[in-house]
Scaffold this active site. Sequence first.
Site, PDB file in Angstrom:
ATOM      1  N   LYS A 133       0.785  -1.144  -0.051  1.00 30.32           N
ATOM      2  CA  LYS A 133      -0.047  -0.049   0.057  1.00 30.32           C
ATOM      3  C   LYS A 133       0.815   1.057   0.025  1.00 30.32           C
ATOM      4  O   LYS A 133       1.199   1.500   1.188  1.00 30.32           O
ATOM      5  CB  LYS A 133      -1.129  -0.004   1.229  1.00 30.32           C
ATOM      6  CG  LYS A 133      -1.972   1.012   0.972  1.00 30.32           C
ATOM      7  CD  LYS A 133      -2.507   1.841   2.212  1.00 30.32           C
ATOM      8  CE  LYS A 133      -1.743   3.087   2.534  1.00 30.32           C
ATOM      9  NZ  LYS A 133      -1.921   4.266   1.546  1.00 30.32           N
ATOM     10  N   PRO A 134       1.171   1.705  -1.167  1.00 35.30           N
ATOM     11  CA  PRO A 134       2.019   3.049  -1.235  1.00 35.30           C
ATOM     12  C   PRO A 134       1.261   4.318  -0.491  1.00 35.30           C
ATOM     13  O   PRO A 134       0.022   4.080  -0.404  1.00 35.30           O
ATOM     14  CB  PRO A 134       2.019   3.203  -2.753  1.00 35.30           C
ATOM     15  CG  PRO A 134       1.050   2.382  -3.368  1.00 35.30           C
ATOM     16  CD  PRO A 134       0.454   1.558  -2.479  1.00 35.30           C
TER      17      PRO A 134
ATOM     18  N   GLU B 268      -0.888   7.593  -0.508  1.00 32.61           N
ATOM     19  CA  GLU B 268      -2.032   8.010  -1.472  1.00 32.61           C
ATOM     20  C   GLU B 268      -1.251   9.210  -2.221  1.00 32.61           C
ATOM     21  O   GLU B 268      -2.048   9.368  -3.442  1.00 32.61           O
ATOM     22  CB  GLU B 268      -3.313   8.323  -0.584  1.00 32.61           C
ATOM     23  CG  GLU B 268      -3.081   9.168   0.496  1.00 32.61           C
ATOM     24  CD  GLU B 268      -2.717   8.820   1.773  1.00 32.61           C
ATOM     25  OE1 GLU B 268      -2.132   7.750   1.790  1.00 32.61           O
ATOM     26  OE2 GLU B 268      -2.820   9.443   2.745  1.00 32.61           O
TER      27      GLU B 268
ATOM     28  N   GLY C 257       6.354   4.915   8.687  1.00 35.48           N
ATOM     29  CA  GLY C 257       5.453   6.270   8.605  1.00 35.48           C
ATOM     30  C   GLY C 257       5.590   6.956   9.857  1.00 35.48           C
ATOM     31  O   GLY C 257       6.523   6.784  10.839  1.00 35.48           O
TER      32      GLY C 257
ATOM     33  N   GLU D 292       8.690   1.375  11.108  1.00 34.37           N
ATOM     34  CA  GLU D 292       9.664   2.283  11.098  1.00 34.37           C
ATOM     35  C   GLU D 292       9.033   3.657  11.209  1.00 34.37           C
ATOM     36  O   GLU D 292       8.615   3.851  10.418  1.00 34.37           O
ATOM     37  CB  GLU D 292      10.340   2.045   9.744  1.00 34.37           C
ATOM     38  CG  GLU D 292      10.957   0.576   9.565  1.00 34.37           C
ATOM     39  CD  GLU D 292      12.424   0.473  10.179  1.00 34.37           C
ATOM     40  OE1 GLU D 292      12.943   1.279  10.647  1.00 34.37           O
ATOM     41  OE2 GLU D 292      12.758  -0.757  10.317  1.00 34.37           O
ATOM     42  N   LEU D 293       9.309   4.335  12.307  1.00 31.94           N
ATOM     43  CA  LEU D 293       8.601   5.446  12.477  1.00 31.94           C
ATOM     44  C   LEU D 293       9.614   6.770  12.432  1.00 31.94           C
ATOM     45  O   LEU D 293      10.762   6.646  11.766  1.00 31.94           O
ATOM     46  CB  LEU D 293       7.999   5.381  13.847  1.00 31.94           C
ATOM     47  CG  LEU D 293       7.241   4.133  14.076  1.00 31.94           C
ATOM     48  CD1 LEU D 293       6.489   3.751  15.492  1.00 31.94           C
ATOM     49  CD2 LEU D 293       6.211   3.993  13.067  1.00 31.94           C
TER      50      LEU D 293
ATOM     51  N   CYS E 243      13.138  10.596   7.570  1.00 31.37           N
ATOM     52  CA  CYS E 243      13.224  10.272   8.820  1.00 31.37           C
ATOM     53  C   CYS E 243      14.291  10.378   9.837  1.00 31.37           C
ATOM     54  O   CYS E 243      14.273  10.635  11.025  1.00 31.37           O
ATOM     55  CB  CYS E 243      12.711   8.697   8.885  1.00 31.37           C
ATOM     56  SG  CYS E 243      13.908   7.472   8.249  1.00 31.37           S
TER      57      CYS E 243
ATOM     58  N   GLN F  84       1.924  19.383   5.053  1.00 34.46           N
ATOM     59  CA  GLN F  84       3.044  19.525   5.430  1.00 34.46           C
ATOM     60  C   GLN F  84       3.678  21.247   5.448  1.00 34.46           C
ATOM     61  O   GLN F  84       4.382  21.456   6.349  1.00 34.46           O
ATOM     62  CB  GLN F  84       4.014  18.612   4.523  1.00 34.46           C
ATOM     63  CG  GLN F  84       5.269  18.212   5.165  1.00 34.46           C
ATOM     64  CD  GLN F  84       5.132  17.379   6.052  1.00 34.46           C
ATOM     65  OE1 GLN F  84       4.059  16.859   6.374  1.00 34.46           O
ATOM     66  NE2 GLN F  84       6.011  17.521   6.998  1.00 34.46           N
TER      67      GLN F  84
ATOM     68  N   GLU G 282       9.044  15.945  15.776  1.00 35.80           N
ATOM     69  CA  GLU G 282       9.509  15.883  14.325  1.00 35.80           C
ATOM     70  C   GLU G 282       8.899  16.833  13.557  1.00 35.80           C
ATOM     71  O   GLU G 282       7.725  16.858  13.329  1.00 35.80           O
ATOM     72  CB  GLU G 282       9.153  14.456  13.899  1.00 35.80           C
ATOM     73  CG  GLU G 282       9.837  14.106  12.470  1.00 35.80           C
ATOM     74  CD  GLU G 282       9.639  12.720  11.929  1.00 35.80           C
ATOM     75  OE1 GLU G 282       8.281  12.112  12.233  1.00 35.80           O
ATOM     76  OE2 GLU G 282      10.491  12.012  11.481  1.00 35.80           O
TER      77      GLU G 282
ATOM     78  N   PHE H 194       9.611  17.393  10.173  1.00 36.02           N
ATOM     79  CA  PHE H 194       9.612  17.095   8.925  1.00 36.02           C
ATOM     80  C   PHE H 194       9.660  17.921   7.796  1.00 36.02           C
ATOM     81  O   PHE H 194       9.080  18.114   6.621  1.00 36.02           O
ATOM     82  CB  PHE H 194       8.428  15.773   8.478  1.00 36.02           C
ATOM     83  CG  PHE H 194       8.866  14.519   7.885  1.00 36.02           C
ATOM     84  CD1 PHE H 194       9.894  13.834   8.416  1.00 36.02           C
ATOM     85  CD2 PHE H 194       8.040  14.243   6.772  1.00 36.02           C
ATOM     86  CE1 PHE H 194      10.286  12.812   7.795  1.00 36.02           C
ATOM     87  CE2 PHE H 194       8.446  12.958   6.226  1.00 36.02           C
ATOM     88  CZ  PHE H 194       9.463  12.251   6.746  1.00 36.02           C
TER      89      PHE H 194
HETATM   90  P1  NAD Z   1       1.938   8.653   7.690  1.00 38.91           P
HETATM   91  O1  NAD Z   1       2.064   7.664   8.812  1.00 38.91           O
HETATM   92  O2  NAD Z   1       0.980   9.424   7.538  1.00 38.91           O
HETATM   93  O3  NAD Z   1       1.509   7.638   6.478  1.00 38.91           O
HETATM   94  C1  NAD Z   1       2.431   6.317   6.061  1.00 38.91           C
HETATM   95  C2  NAD Z   1       1.653   5.225   5.294  1.00 38.91           C
HETATM   96  O4  NAD Z   1       0.682   4.607   6.358  1.00 38.91           O
HETATM   97  C3  NAD Z   1       0.905   5.838   4.193  1.00 38.91           C
HETATM   98  O5  NAD Z   1       0.638   4.767   3.269  1.00 38.91           O
HETATM   99  C4  NAD Z   1      -0.577   6.056   4.658  1.00 38.91           C
HETATM  100  O6  NAD Z   1      -1.572   6.183   3.949  1.00 38.91           O
HETATM  101  C5  NAD Z   1      -0.726   4.847   5.900  1.00 38.91           C
HETATM  102  N1  NAD Z   1      -1.374   4.997   7.023  1.00 38.91           N
HETATM  103  C6  NAD Z   1      -1.757   6.298   7.697  1.00 38.91           C
HETATM  104  N2  NAD Z   1      -2.690   5.826   8.629  1.00 38.91           N
HETATM  105  C7  NAD Z   1      -2.893   4.507   8.711  1.00 38.91           C
HETATM  106  C8  NAD Z   1      -3.469   3.733   9.581  1.00 38.91           C
HETATM  107  N3  NAD Z   1      -4.405   4.242  10.581  1.00 38.91           N
HETATM  108  N4  NAD Z   1      -3.463   2.477   9.246  1.00 38.91           N
HETATM  109  C9  NAD Z   1      -3.086   1.945   8.306  1.00 38.91           C
HETATM  110  N5  NAD Z   1      -2.117   2.687   7.460  1.00 38.91           N
HETATM  111  C10 NAD Z   1      -2.047   3.978   7.600  1.00 38.91           C
HETATM  112  O7  NAD Z   1       3.352   8.935   7.353  1.00 38.91           O
HETATM  113  P2  NAD Z   1       3.770   9.990   6.171  1.00 38.91           P
HETATM  114  O8  NAD Z   1       3.347  11.126   6.452  1.00 38.91           O
HETATM  115  O9  NAD Z   1       3.435   9.215   4.842  1.00 38.91           O
HETATM  116  O10 NAD Z   1       5.222   9.928   6.342  1.00 38.91           O
HETATM  117  C11 NAD Z   1       6.124  10.710   7.154  1.00 38.91           C
HETATM  118  C12 NAD Z   1       6.191   9.800   8.269  1.00 38.91           C
HETATM  119  O11 NAD Z   1       7.242   8.612   7.907  1.00 38.91           O
HETATM  120  C13 NAD Z   1       7.532  10.491   9.378  1.00 38.91           C
HETATM  121  O12 NAD Z   1       6.995  10.496  10.807  1.00 38.91           O
HETATM  122  C14 NAD Z   1       8.958   9.898   9.002  1.00 38.91           C
HETATM  123  O13 NAD Z   1       9.732  10.069   9.899  1.00 38.91           O
HETATM  124  C15 NAD Z   1       8.414   8.499   8.746  1.00 38.91           C
HETATM  125  N6  NAD Z   1       9.348   7.712   8.159  1.00 38.91           N
HETATM  126  C16 NAD Z   1      10.412   6.935   8.880  1.00 38.91           C
HETATM  127  C17 NAD Z   1      11.352   6.101   8.195  1.00 38.91           C
HETATM  128  C18 NAD Z   1      12.072   5.112   9.021  1.00 38.91           C
HETATM  129  O14 NAD Z   1      12.842   4.169   8.232  1.00 38.91           O
HETATM  130  N7  NAD Z   1      11.873   4.996  10.067  1.00 38.91           N
HETATM  131  C19 NAD Z   1      11.574   6.303   6.784  1.00 38.91           C
HETATM  132  C20 NAD Z   1      10.666   7.321   6.246  1.00 38.91           C
HETATM  133  C21 NAD Z   1       9.734   7.915   6.702  1.00 38.91           C
END
Ligand code: NAD
Length: 484
Positions: free
Chosen positions: A180-181, A183, A233, A255-256, A289, A336, A386, A388
Amino acid sequence: MTEHLNHFIAGTGVEASDGRRIALVNPVTEQVYGSCARGTAEDVDRAVAAAQRQLEHGAWRQLDGAQRGRLLVKLADLVERDTDVLADLDADAIGRSPLEPRRLDVPNAVANLRAAAGWANQLEGRTIPTGGYFGTKTLSYTVREPVGVVGAIVPWNSPLMITVWKLAALLAAGCTVVIKPSEETPQSALHLAALAQEAGFPDGVINVVTGYGAEVGRALCEHPHVAKISFTGSPEAGREIQRTAGVLFKHVALELGGKSPQIVFDDAPFDDALRGCALGLFANQGQVCAAGSRILVQRGIAERFAAALAEAARAVKVGDPREPGVQMGPVAKKAQFDRVNRYIQLGIDQGATLLAGGVSTPERGWFVRPTIFANANNEMAIARDEIFGPVGTVITFDSEEEAVALANDSTYGLAATVWTTDLARAHRVAAAVKVGAVGVNCWSPLDANLPWGGVKTSGIGREGGFGGAMAYTEEKVITVLLPT
Ligand code: NAD
């Protein structure tokens, strides 16, 4: 160009079950340039069924590790062939310069696929000496089996690279997947799935369902035939995923985010540290991240270092990343843009000194000026949360002990960088910081052979390296009675 993107399920492009779509918006022009399918629980069900079929009865199940490895090598070659296409897809989707993904993300993806190709044939079990079974000797051994169908949930900041971190490892282990990439950035995952088909992966091994987290992501977490969720995420979404998937006893890897410290001692190689800190702050508009957004500087050089960093921030040319000489594009989306500006205002309100950048007024495109705060303390929101975005917070320290305490005084623990020429100190500090990865005199080195992941709010589990592939296996023990 208008893009009309659909799911990729069992080797075929399909619309959402209810026909709904999500608009894709260009962050430079704010124009809608296409749309992707807005996935439903029904779409997820279809994709999981395709993945499950391959796992249990399909051609994929018949392949041994060496055969899976050969397919991974082919996929690596095709990804390498399409380097420019993939770099452009990721860059255009978030308004990033294509030079960064061309130099980093795509080569890293290729390297991960090639490394995983080797691991596919090395996921060995063990033979374990035992006390026997009621007086009769036994032979006990373990085998590594694929964990099952994986739900891979990916963010928007480095879509291809993060997708491949998961994909390469899980394919090496013999799993199948529904990706699931984000959106906002479904393009490169869909292209990758098409390349996998070209490489010869059986249809249904790799499926992509596009859509929202609350719909597609949630349906994956709740699906009874998904054995593992691998999520990258935000901590907020990670928490919800843990609640949903955890209670169903699925494996969950998270991985947060991060608020990673870059610790600059007064004996640091000044120019290298400056370049490294600037890179750690401004690469991908700070949407990384591991962004080194807390710059802890020893008092002797703090003022000079902060001033030089501010100078470096002012020198960054911001604009349309497709124009020559431009080094920084807009942040990826309106939410953002608002978030980053809110934090810059908070920094000013809480009393940090603004040395460069500042709150940006909305023009066409979500451009944020690279921003440096000095005279900050670790209690301020700009030091704790964070952001970002391209915002750096300089905090001064006196002793090594204080630097370590400041570095560890964070809810996050993803990465840290130590800048010093004192070898003993470098090792002491590397040992003392509570994070998943430390760079000494280099910011956030990534390599397909290295594990990656965090502690505390930065997540659970590791991706990358041999252990990354092992994390997609279950160890099964088999005991055979050996009567004499
Ligand atoms: P996000 O959590 O909003 O979304 C990430 C993915 O999860 C998206 O595909 C989104 O649609 C999905 N998602 C969102 N809520 C969900 C839920 N309740 N259930 C299932 N899926 C859900 O994050 P973002 O804004 O896309 O990315 C930024 C975040 O990602 C930052 O906090 C960043 O630090 C983190 N990140 C971490 C790493 C790492 O390796 N630790 C790498 C890159 C990004």
